[in-house]
Design a protein around this motif. Structure first.
Motif, PDB file in Angstrom:
ATOM      1  N   SER A  15       0.481  -1.017  -0.191  1.00  0.00           N
ATOM      2  CA  SER A  15      -0.063  -0.479  -0.053  1.00  0.00           C
ATOM      3  C   SER A  15       0.722   1.243   0.022  1.00  0.00           C
ATOM      4  O   SER A  15       0.118   2.375  -0.601  1.00  0.00           O
ATOM      5  CB  SER A  15      -0.836   0.379   1.070  1.00  0.00           C
ATOM      6  N   ASP A 134      -3.912   3.660   2.067  1.00  0.00           N
ATOM      7  CA  ASP A 134      -4.892   2.518   0.977  1.00  0.00           C
ATOM      8  C   ASP A 134      -4.768   3.414  -0.499  1.00  0.00           C
ATOM      9  O   ASP A 134      -4.674   3.975  -0.985  1.00  0.00           O
ATOM     10  CB  ASP A 134      -6.402   3.312   1.336  1.00  0.00           C
ATOM     11  N   ARG A 165      -9.870  -4.910   2.797  1.00  0.00           N
ATOM     12  CA  ARG A 165      -9.781  -2.884   2.722  1.00  0.00           C
ATOM     13  C   ARG A 165     -10.681  -2.640   3.528  1.00  0.00           C
ATOM     14  O   ARG A 165     -10.532  -1.443   4.275  1.00  0.00           O
ATOM     15  CB  ARG A 165      -9.757  -3.291   1.313  1.00  0.00           C
TER      16      ARG A 165
END
Length: 204
Positions: A15, A134, A165
């Motif tokens: 990420s 993210d 997620r």
């Protein structure tokens, strides 16, 4: 003296946690990295190294006397029992060393990078806020494949051991969106740096 504000930085594999942590460090923010502590603790002579060798044997030590980290990692991801035992050995040591590092902070706030902050929670009690880095799952796979040469299936197997997620975003107090160009990180870190300094001042 009021303790500095501790921000827990987490995110899925690939990420961009390291890039974000480096951006905070560039602004004079102290950073504690749980993975770096794990690596430090598993060097020859350290408590983690001794515990791992005592439990799993010399077959995980290479010719130079170092842990064969690749072999240990393969076994851990292939066998949940091995992974759980390895975490039980290292995580208490990581928590103690992280707490000692946090206690030495003199800045208004600092960042604690913990890839498995939400999955294991061992350091969660030491952080006041959760910052999630993210990006899309496809982007995670692309980045890890590019840097590590792992096959897509191997990357997704690692991702399957992490929270989803959606669950990560649900737990977040703050989010850095990192699906796009690298240049988008800096302004987001700038905004959060200002916010965390304000929160730290407000808590004194």
């Amino acid at each position: 003296m009021t303790a500095p504000l501790a921000v827990g930085l987490t995110g899925g594999i690939g990420s961009g946690k390291s890039v974000v942590a480096a951006a905070f460090a560039k602004r004079g923010v102290p950073v504690v990295d749980a993975d770096a502590l794990a690596h430090e603790l598993s060097r020859p002579g350290e408590a983690g190294y001794r515990a791992i060798v005592d439990r799993f044997g010399r077959e995980f030590v290479d010719a130079s006397g170092e842990l064969d980290r690749a072999k240990l990692r393969r076994c851990a991801f292939a066998d949940d029992r091995v992974r759980s035992e390895l975490e039980a050995l290292l995580h208490p040591l990581i928590r103690m060393r992280a707490a000692a590092a946090i206690a030495r902070w003199t800045a208004p706030y600092g960042v604690v990078v913990v890839p498995l902050l939400l999955e294991r929670g061992g350091l969660r009690e030491q952080v006041a806020r959760i910052l999630v880095v993210d990006c899309s799952e496809d982007e995670q796979v692309r980045r890890v494949r590019a840097r590590s040469g792992l096959a897509d299936a191997e990357v997704r197997a690692i991702m399957a051991t992490q929270v989803t997620r959606a669950a990560r975003l649900e737990a977040a107090d703050d989010v850095i969106e990192n699906s796009g160009a690298p240049g988008r990180i800096e302004p987001q870190v700038d905004a959060l740096d200002r916010r965390y300094r304000e929160l730290a001042r407000a808590s004194t």
